[in-house]
Write an enzyme that holds these catalytic residues in place. Structure first.
Site, PDB file in Angstrom:
ATOM      1  N   HIS A 252       6.284   3.742   2.337  1.00 38.40           N
ATOM      2  CA  HIS A 252       6.351   2.659   1.410  1.00 38.40           C
ATOM      3  C   HIS A 252       7.982   2.159   1.366  1.00 38.40           C
ATOM      4  O   HIS A 252       8.162   0.863   1.429  1.00 38.40           O
ATOM      5  CB  HIS A 252       6.194   3.189  -0.069  1.00 38.40           C
ATOM      6  CG  HIS A 252       6.055   2.455  -0.972  1.00 38.40           C
ATOM      7  ND1 HIS A 252       5.225   1.183  -1.100  1.00 38.40           N
ATOM      8  CD2 HIS A 252       6.733   2.268  -2.225  1.00 38.40           C
ATOM      9  CE1 HIS A 252       5.509   0.553  -2.417  1.00 38.40           C
ATOM     10  NE2 HIS A 252       6.383   1.107  -2.697  1.00 38.40           N
TER      11      HIS A 252
ATOM     12  N   ASP B  74       1.675   4.112   4.069  1.00 42.42           N
ATOM     13  CA  ASP B  74       2.269   4.165   2.743  1.00 42.42           C
ATOM     14  C   ASP B  74       1.417   4.923   1.942  1.00 42.42           C
ATOM     15  O   ASP B  74       0.205   4.686   1.734  1.00 42.42           O
ATOM     16  CB  ASP B  74       1.900   2.482   2.102  1.00 42.42           C
ATOM     17  CG  ASP B  74       2.616   2.281   0.948  1.00 42.42           C
ATOM     18  OD1 ASP B  74       2.856   3.200   0.251  1.00 42.42           O
ATOM     19  OD2 ASP B  74       3.312   1.051   0.651  1.00 42.42           O
TER      20      ASP B  74
ATOM     21  N   SER C 152       7.039  -3.637  -3.599  1.00 40.50           N
ATOM     22  CA  SER C 152       6.347  -2.869  -4.370  1.00 40.50           C
ATOM     23  C   SER C 152       5.986  -3.575  -5.751  1.00 40.50           C
ATOM     24  O   SER C 152       5.294  -4.687  -5.840  1.00 40.50           O
ATOM     25  CB  SER C 152       7.079  -1.713  -4.416  1.00 40.50           C
ATOM     26  OG  SER C 152       6.384  -0.616  -5.230  1.00 40.50           O
TER      27      SER C 152
END
Length: 272
Positions: A252, A223, A95
């Site tokens: 995610h 995600d 991320s």
């Protein structure tokens, strides 16, 4: 606990497990290095030196007022690599951490980065703009800022549902959700707020183009935090030596069967 001190005097906490070629992990927002514990053990168990730090403002690192931006995050990672004398580094970023390792590699990693893996990473750029018309509208990130300011604790509890795909039947445990909340509450409010701009508005296009080492780009196609169409599917076209891995139905957050499959692919990539 081990710390390094950056050139601007910021104390950065890090973990350093095992020995061998270094694998350096960078965590997502609003987490810290504890989020990588399973992968740290995996790397150390398989003959690598596993290293992960808490980004400034996060976890056990200093809660600075300034420097909650991607350039400083990458410079802090460079200070860690310098202090520990790391070379032939394998980078892994999830991320926001994916943006951090890409910027570090492009600006500080020449001659010492061997390969890079990103997971659900924010590059090339998330926010919608004239040059990125299919990005996420700024209002979405404004709502995150508002949620963090109004009731950060409840906001993180609610966000864990989308983060782990609970609403899509991922089956991720309540314990994982509680851990997400716990790690998020360890970061400073200032870092939590500022980092939203860092991960959503930083443009990594030129950083991706500059990479001259193998890059493994991993992302779940379910995600809900970083849309795959704005992230992995674009990033793969910008890197010179890229491999794309898409995980069907994966969210995610790294957990459950997604984590098991991802870790197999990461280990294979580290060994390649």
């Amino acid at each position: 606990m081990p710390f390094i001190t950056t050139p601007d005097g910021t104390d950065i906490f890090y973990k350093d497990w095992g020995s061998g070629q270094p694998v350096v992990f960078s965590h997502g927002w609003p987490l810290n290095s504890d989020a990588w514990d399973v992968e740290l053990k995996l790397a150390a168990d398989n003959g690598f030196r596993a290293i992960a730090h808490d980004r400034r403002g996060h976890g056990r690192s200093a809660q600075t007022w300034d420097g909650n931006d991607m350039d400083t995050y990458a410079a802090d990672l460079a200070a860690l690599a310098d202090t520990l004398g790391l070379d032939t580094i394998i980078l892994v970023g999830h991320s926001t951490g994916g943006g951090e390792v890409v910027r570090f590699a492009a600006r500080h990693g020449a001659g010492r980065v061997a390969k890079i893996a990103t997971v659900g990473a924010v590059p090339p750029v998330m926010v919608k703009s004239a040059s990125n018309p299919d990005g996420t509208p700024i209002e979405v990130f404004d709502a995150i800022r508002a949620g963090v300011l109004a009731d950060r604790s409840q906001y993180f509890k609610d966000l864990s549902e989308q983060f782990f795909g609970i609403n899509q039947g991922s089956g991720v445990s309540q314990g994982q959700r509680d851990q997400f909340w716990r790690l998020g509450m360890q970061m400073s409010l200032k870092a939590a707020y500022d980092c939203i701009e860092a991960f959503s508005e930083t443009d990594f296009t030129e950083d991706l183009k500059a990479l001259d080492v193998p890059v493994l780009i991993c992302q779940g196609d379910a995600d809900q935090i970083v849309p795959i169409g704005d992230a992995a599917f674009k990033a793969i076209d910008l890197v010179k030596q890229g491999t794309l891995k898409v995980y069907k139905g994966a969210p995610h957050g790294i957990a459950g069967t997604y984590q098991q499959k991802l870790d197999q692919d990461l280990l294979e990539f580290w060994r390649s």
